[in-house]
Design an enzyme around this catalytic site. Structure first.
Site, PDB file in Angstrom:
ATOM      1  N   GLY A 256      32.762 -75.654   5.487  1.00  0.00           N
ATOM      2  CA  GLY A 256      32.240 -75.506   6.852  1.00  0.00           C
ATOM      3  C   GLY A 256      31.211 -76.591   7.157  1.00  0.00           C
ATOM      4  O   GLY A 256      31.027 -77.541   6.393  1.00  0.00           O
ATOM      5  N   GLY A 280      38.658 -82.583  -0.701  1.00  0.00           N
ATOM      6  CA  GLY A 280      40.090 -82.298  -0.627  1.00  0.00           C
ATOM      7  C   GLY A 280      40.681 -82.586   0.744  1.00  0.00           C
ATOM      8  O   GLY A 280      40.108 -83.354   1.532  1.00  0.00           O
ATOM      9  N   THR A 283      38.339 -81.927   3.663  1.00  0.00           N
ATOM     10  CA  THR A 283      37.283 -82.944   3.713  1.00  0.00           C
ATOM     11  C   THR A 283      37.823 -84.268   4.251  1.00  0.00           C
ATOM     12  O   THR A 283      37.182 -84.942   5.052  1.00  0.00           O
ATOM     13  CB  THR A 283      36.722 -83.166   2.296  1.00  0.00           C
ATOM     14  OG1 THR A 283      36.269 -81.912   1.803  1.00  0.00           O
ATOM     15  CG2 THR A 283      35.571 -84.152   2.303  1.00  0.00           C
ATOM     16  N   ASP A 311      43.817 -78.602  -7.392  1.00  0.00           N
ATOM     17  CA  ASP A 311      45.189 -78.102  -7.270  1.00  0.00           C
ATOM     18  C   ASP A 311      46.234 -79.211  -7.284  1.00  0.00           C
ATOM     19  O   ASP A 311      47.426 -78.928  -7.313  1.00  0.00           O
ATOM     20  CB  ASP A 311      45.341 -77.310  -5.958  1.00  0.00           C
ATOM     21  CG  ASP A 311      44.535 -76.029  -5.968  1.00  0.00           C
ATOM     22  OD1 ASP A 311      44.033 -75.664  -7.039  1.00  0.00           O
ATOM     23  OD2 ASP A 311      44.411 -75.409  -4.903  1.00  0.00           O
TER      24      ASP A 311
HETATM   25  N1  LIG Z   1      40.494 -80.398  10.318  1.00  0.00           N
HETATM   26  C1  LIG Z   1      39.223 -80.602   9.968  1.00  0.00           C
HETATM   27  N2  LIG Z   1      38.433 -81.390  10.708  1.00  0.00           N
HETATM   28  C2  LIG Z   1      37.160 -81.592  10.359  1.00  0.00           C
HETATM   29  N3  LIG Z   1      36.600 -81.058   9.248  1.00  0.00           N
HETATM   30  C3  LIG Z   1      37.321 -80.276   8.478  1.00  0.00           C
HETATM   31  C4  LIG Z   1      38.675 -79.991   8.774  1.00  0.00           C
HETATM   32  N4  LIG Z   1      39.154 -79.170   7.806  1.00  0.00           N
HETATM   33  C5  LIG Z   1      38.131 -78.956   6.960  1.00  0.00           C
HETATM   34  N5  LIG Z   1      37.043 -79.610   7.339  1.00  0.00           N
HETATM   35  C6  LIG Z   1      35.748 -79.628   6.685  1.00  0.00           C
HETATM   36  O1  LIG Z   1      35.897 -80.200   5.404  1.00  0.00           O
HETATM   37  C7  LIG Z   1      35.040 -79.556   4.469  1.00  0.00           C
HETATM   38  C8  LIG Z   1      35.762 -79.150   3.240  1.00  0.00           C
HETATM   39  O2  LIG Z   1      37.017 -78.566   3.553  1.00  0.00           O
HETATM   40  P1  LIG Z   1      37.691 -77.505   2.596  1.00  0.00           P
HETATM   41  O3  LIG Z   1      39.047 -77.223   3.103  1.00  0.00           O
HETATM   42  O4  LIG Z   1      36.780 -76.372   2.401  1.00  0.00           O
HETATM   43  O5  LIG Z   1      37.732 -78.184   1.204  1.00  0.00           O
HETATM   44  P2  LIG Z   1      38.619 -79.302   0.633  1.00  0.00           P
HETATM   45  O6  LIG Z   1      38.085 -80.567   1.202  1.00  0.00           O
HETATM   46  O7  LIG Z   1      38.383 -79.149  -0.798  1.00  0.00           O
HETATM   47  O8  LIG Z   1      40.015 -79.051   1.096  1.00  0.00           O
HETATM   48  C9  LIG Z   1      34.408 -78.414   5.195  1.00  0.00           C
HETATM   49  O9  LIG Z   1      33.093 -78.797   5.529  1.00  0.00           O
HETATM   50  C10 LIG Z   1      35.252 -78.236   6.431  1.00  0.00           C
HETATM   51  O10 LIG Z   1      34.506 -77.768   7.510  1.00  0.00           O
HETATM   52  O1  LIG Z   2      36.239 -69.920  -4.287  1.00  0.00           O
HETATM   53  P1  LIG Z   2      36.304 -71.194  -3.552  1.00  0.00           P
HETATM   54  O2  LIG Z   2      35.136 -72.062  -3.786  1.00  0.00           O
HETATM   55  O3  LIG Z   2      36.584 -70.993  -2.107  1.00  0.00           O
HETATM   56  O4  LIG Z   2      37.499 -72.024  -4.128  1.00  0.00           O
HETATM   57  C1  LIG Z   2      38.683 -71.466  -4.533  1.00  0.00           C
HETATM   58  C2  LIG Z   2      39.808 -72.335  -4.162  1.00  0.00           C
HETATM   59  O5  LIG Z   2      39.584 -73.682  -4.365  1.00  0.00           O
HETATM   60  C3  LIG Z   2      40.713 -74.266  -4.987  1.00  0.00           C
HETATM   61  O6  LIG Z   2      40.334 -74.586  -6.262  1.00  0.00           O
HETATM   62  C4  LIG Z   2      41.223 -75.444  -4.267  1.00  0.00           C
HETATM   63  O7  LIG Z   2      40.160 -76.253  -3.948  1.00  0.00           O
HETATM   64  P2  LIG Z   2      40.308 -77.806  -3.871  1.00  0.00           P
HETATM   65  O8  LIG Z   2      41.687 -78.155  -3.446  1.00  0.00           O
HETATM   66  O9  LIG Z   2      39.287 -78.166  -2.871  1.00  0.00           O
HETATM   67  O10 LIG Z   2      39.954 -78.324  -5.226  1.00  0.00           O
HETATM   68  C5  LIG Z   2      41.790 -73.232  -4.997  1.00  0.00           C
HETATM   69  O11 LIG Z   2      42.649 -73.299  -6.063  1.00  0.00           O
HETATM   70  C6  LIG Z   2      40.994 -71.988  -4.943  1.00  0.00           C
HETATM   71  O12 LIG Z   2      41.661 -71.014  -4.239  1.00  0.00           O
HETATM   72 MG   LIG Z   3      41.520 -77.664   0.988  1.00  0.00          MG
END
Ligand SMILES: Nc1ncnc2c1ncn2[C@@H]1O[C@H](COP(=O)(O)OP(=O)(O)O)[C@@H](O)[C@H]1O
Ligand SMILES: O=P(O)(O)OC[C@H]1O[C@](O)(COP(=O)(O)O)[C@@H](O)[C@@H]1O
Ligand SMILES: [Mg+2]
EC number: 2.7.1.11
Length: 646
Positions: A256, A280, A283, A311
Site C-alpha cells: 500500500g 514484485g 511494485t 514466487d
Molecule cells: N497498479 C499499481 N499501481 C501503483 N502501485 C501499485 C500497483 N500495484 C501495487 N502497487 C504498490 O506496490 C507496492 C507493493 O505491491 P505488492 O503487490 O504488495 O507487492 P509486490 O511488489 O511484491 O508485488 C505497494 O505499495 C502497492 O501499493
Molecule cells: O504475508 P504477506 O507479507 O502478505 O506475504 C505473503 C505473500 O507474499 C508472497 O510471498 C509473494 O510475494 P512476492 O511476490 O512479493 O515475493 C506470496 O507467496 C505470499 O502469499
Molecule cells: Mg505481487
C-alpha cells in the site's frame, strides 16, 4: 568503384558476432547482385545474397545490415545472418521507446526502454568513469555495444532465426548521462520479504560508490509510503557492508501507500535523480506510474526497477532473486516432513510452501527433493474424492510405501476451499487474501481417514515465513550483484522506466510494463511439469472439470430434493434468492414450527439464513465413479446420499 563485395567484407570485419570461420566463409561470398558502393554508403541498408562456407558446410545466406539512427545516441547497427529460405533476414526495423510495444511482423523487433533524451534531447553525455577504473580496464570488451540485444526466445526455427522480440542488453555504456557528483540516488524496497533484498541494496550502494564515484545515496524507509512519511537514511558502503548476511531488508518494506503525487513531489523536493525500486509485480507497476509522471514533468530523473518475488512469477526474466534460496531452504522442511512420515505407520508429512498464483517453489522443491509423493500447485486444480482424486492416491501410496510426503503451494486448491469460506478480502496492495490450504488439507485428510476408520498420522509443516526471512544463498548473492550492477549501469547511461533481469542467461533492460503485463506461471504443458509428474507419479487431476461439474449437478439436485421435501411436509416454500454476505441460498424457508427441525437438517431455517452448512457428508456418483466422503469445509445445502450424473 568499390564493389558490394568489398563493402560487405569491410562490414563483416566490424561485426564481432561472427566466428572466424564464418567470417572467412563470408568473405569468399559471391554477390547475387553487384551494386556500386556509392549506393551503399548513401543508403541505410546493405542487402545481398552471399555464399557461406564454414565448418565444412556450404550454405547460401542472405545478409542484411541496416543502420538506424536513434535520437541523441548515434547510430545503431542491426545485424544477422539468415538462410536462403527466408525472404528477408533479421532486420531491426523500428526503435521503440517509452514502453511502446513493437508492431511485430515477421522479423526481429527490439522492445526498447525509454531514455531521458527522449524528452531532454540536448542533455550532455560524459565518458563512463569506468574506462579509467583499473578493475574494469583489465577486462577487454567491458562496455556493451549500442546494438547488443538479447533475444526473448532462443529456441527458434532454422528457417526463421533471429525473429521475434529482443531487449537491450544490460551493462555499462561508453557514455553516461550523469556526472558522479551530480547523482542523488535513492533505494526503496516494497512488497513482501524475499531472500536477497539486502544483497541488492548493498550492491547498488557499493556499485554506485566504487564504479561511478557516486557519494549521495539515500535509503527510503518502509516502502513507497516512506517517500513522503518517513525520514531517509544516508547509505554508504560501510553501512551496508555486512547486510547481505541478514534476511529481510534494512530499509523496511510495506504494502500500500503508493501515492503518485506525493511520491514524485518527494523525489523532486529531495533532489533525487536516480530512483532504484526493488519489488514484485505490484511494485514494478507502481514504478512505471512514477516514471510516467516524472517524464510528464520533463525532469532528468531515471527510474530503475529490480524485480523481486520469491514466487518467481515475474514474466520474461529467467528467474527472480531469492527463488533459489527458497527452493533450497524448502528442502529442510521437506526432509523433516519425510523423517516424521516414515517414522510412523501410515505417516503423511504435509508441507506448505509459498506461491500465490504460481507453483514454482513447490515444483522445484519437489523435483530437488525426490522425497515428495505429491505436489499441488495453483496451476493444476485438484480434487479430493473419487477416482483420480487425492484421497485415493494417498491410500495407494500408503499401501505401497507406508508413508508419503505432500507439498502444497499456498495458492493451490483455493477454488475448492473458497466454496465454503467465500471471501473477497484483499491486502493493502489489492492482493487476494489466501485461505489456508495447508490447514484445510490436513483437516480434510484426517476426517476422511477417521470416517473410514483407517489409521493416519499427519504432520503439517508451514515454513513459509521462515523460508522468506533468511539471507540469500551463494548463488542468489551473485545473482543479486548482477541485477544491482545492471540497474546502476542502465541508470547512469540514462535509461529509465526499465526493469532488469536475465533473459536466457543474459541480463537485459525490459520495459517495466512488458515485465508486469503477464505473470509467469508454471506451464503444465511444458516438459518440466512432465518431469515432476514422472518423478512423483502422482495423479494428473485431468478429470477436475468433470468432477467439479458432477459436484455442481449434485448440489443442484440437492436443492431440488430439499425443495421437494419441504413441499411434501406441507410447507409453502418461498422461492427467492437471498444474498447473504456473498452466500446465496437458492431457497429459503419461512416457518415457525419447522424452524428448528429444518435448521437441524438443512441449516437453512429462519434466523439462520445467513449461515452455511459446513462439512456435510456426500456420496456422489459422477460418470460411474463414486465420490465419497466429506467435502472438507465445502458449503452444501443438506445433501446426503444423492446421486447425480454429469
Ligand atoms: N497498479 C499499481 N499501481 C501503483 N502501485 C501499485 C500497483 N500495484 C501495487 N502497487 C504498490 O506496490 C507496492 C507493493 O505491491 P505488492 O503487490 O504488495 O507487492 P509486490 O511488489 O511484491 O508485488 C505497494 O505499495 C502497492 O501499493
Ligand atoms: O504475508 P504477506 O507479507 O502478505 O506475504 C505473503 C505473500 O507474499 C508472497 O510471498 C509473494 O510475494 P512476492 O511476490 O512479493 O515475493 C506470496 O507467496 C505470499 O502469499
Ligand atoms: Mg505481487
Amino acid at each position: 568503384m568499390a564493389s558490394l563485395s568489398s563493402a560487405i567484407a569491410s562490414t563483416l570485419s566490424r561485426v564481432p558476432n561472427f566466428t572466424e570461420a564464418e567470417r572467412c566463409g563470408l568473405q569468399q561470398h559471391r554477390c547475387a547482385r553487384e551494386q556500386p558502393l556509392s549506393q551503399i554508403t548513401n543508403v541505410t541498408q546493405i542487402n545481398c545474397a552471399v555464399a557461406v562456407s564454414c565448418d565444412g558446410r556450404s550454405r547460401t545466406a542472405r545478409l542484411q545490415r541496416q543502420v538506424l539512427l536513434g535520437p541523441g545516441r548515434g547510430g545503431f547497427w542491426g545485424s544477422s545472418l539468415g538462410f536462403q529460405t527466408r525472404r528477408m533476414a533479421l532486420t531491426r526495423r523500428t526503435v521503440h521507446r517509452a514502453c511502446s510495444r513493437a508492431q511485430a511482423t515477421d522479423e526481429a523487433v527490439l522492445e526498447d526502454v525509454p531514455h531521458v533524451t527522449d524528452w531532454l534531447p540536448d542533455l550532455p553525455s560524459f565518458p563512463n568513469p569506468l574506462q579509467d577504473n583499473p578493475a574494469y580496464t583489465a577486462v577487454k570488451q567491458y562496455f556493451v555495444e549500442e546494438d547488443d540485444v538479447v533475444a526473448k526466445n532462443v529456441v527458434v526455427k532454422l528457417r526463421t532465426p533471429g525473429e521475434g522480440t529482443h531487449f537491450r542488453r544490460a551493462g555499462p555504456r561508453q557514455k553516461v548521462y550523469f556526472k558522479p557528483d551530480e547523482v542523488r540516488a535513492c533505494i526503496v524496497t516494497c512488497g513482501g520479504l524475499c531472500p536477497g533484498l539486502n544483497t541488492v541494496i548493498r550492491e547498488i550502494v557499493c556499485g554506485l560508490w566504487t564504479q561511478y564515484g557516486v557519494r549521495d545515496i539515500l535509503g527510503i524507509d518502509g516502502g513507497y509510503a516512506g517517500f513522503y512519511s518517513n525520514n531517509t537514511i544516508q547509505l554508504t558502503p560501510k553501512l551496508v557492508n555486512d547486510i547481505h548476511k541478514r534476511g529481510g531488508t534494512i530499509l523496511g518494506t510495506s504494502r500500500g501507500g503508493h501515492d503518485k503525487t506525493k511520491i514524485v513531489a518527494a523525489i523532486q523536493d529531495r533532489g533525487i535523480n536516480q530512483v532504484y525500486i526493488i519489488g514484485g509485480d505490484g511494485t514494478q507497476r507502481g514504478a512505471a506510474v512514477i516514471y510516467e509522471e516524472l517524464k510528464r514533468r520533463g525532469v532528468k530523473v531515471v527510474v530503475a526497477g529490480i524485480p523481486k518475488t520469491i514466487d518467481n512469477d515475474i514474466a520474461i526474466i529467467d528467474k527472480s532473486f531469492g527463488f533459489d534460496t527458497a527452493v533450497e531452504e524448502a528442502q529442510r522442511a521437506i526432509n523433516a516432513a519425510h523423517v516424521e512420515a516414515e517414522s510412523v505407520k501410515n505417516g503423511v508429512g504435509l508441507v506448505k510452501l509459498m506461491g500465490r498464483y504460481s507453483g514454482y517453489i513447490a515444483m522445484y522443491a519437489t523435483l530437488a527433493s525426490r522425497d515428495v509423493d505429491c505436489c499441488l500447485i495453483p496451476e493444476v486444480p485438484f480434487y479430493l474424492e473419487g477416482a483420480g482424486g487425492l484421497y485415493e492416491f494417498v491410500r495407494k501410496r500408503l499401501r505401497e510405501n507406508g508413508h508419503m510426503v505432500i507439498v502444497v503451494a499456498e495458492g493451490a486448491g483455493q477454488e475448492l476451499i473458497a466454496e465454503s469460506t467465500l471471501t473477497t478480502k484483499s491486502d493493502a496492495s489489492g492482493n487476494r487474501l489466501l485461505l489456508d490450504v495447508g490447514l484445510w488439507l490436513c483437516q480434510s485428510l484426517k476426517e476422511n481417514f477417521a470416517e473410514a476408520n483407517e489409521p493416519l498420522t499427519l504432520k503439517y509443516i508451514d515454513p513459509t515465513y521462515m523460508i522468506r526471512a533468511i539471507p540469500s544463498n551463494a548463488s542468489d548473492n551473485v545473482y543479486c550483484t548482477l541485477l544491482a550492477h545492471s540497474a546502476i549501469h542502465g541508470a547512469m547511461a540514462g535509461f529509465t522506466g526499465f526493469t532488469v533481469g536475465p533473459v536466457n542467461g543474459r541480463h537485459a533492460y525490459i520495459p517495466i510494463l512488458a515485465a508486469t503485463e503477464t505473470q509467469n506461471r508454471v506451464n503444465v504443458n511444458d516438459r518440466m511439469w512432465a518431469r515432476l509428474l514422472s518423478s512423483t507419479n502422482q495423479p494428473d487431476f485431468l478429470s477436475y472439470e468433470r468432477v467439479i461439474e458432477g459436484k455442481k449437478a449434485a448440489k443442484a439436485a440437492a436443492s431440488v430434493h430439499k425443495f421437494a421435501k419441504v413441499a411434501s411436509n406441507g410447507m409453502l416454500p418461498i422461492q427467492e434468492k437471498k444474498t447473504n454476505g456473498g452466500v446465496r441460498d437458492e431457497v429459503s424457508v419461512q416457518s415457525g414450527d419447522e424452524k428448528s427441525k429444518d435448521a437441524k437438517e438443512t441449516n437453512v431455517g429462519a434466523g439462520q439464513k445467513d449461515t452455511k452448512q459446513l462439512e456435510p457428508s456426500v456420496n456422489l456418483v459422477v460418470q460411474g465413479s463414486s465420490i465419497e466422503g466429506k467435502i472438507g469445509l465445502m458449503e452444501n445445502p443438506s445433501v446426503s446420499n444423492k446421486t447425480a450424473e454429469s
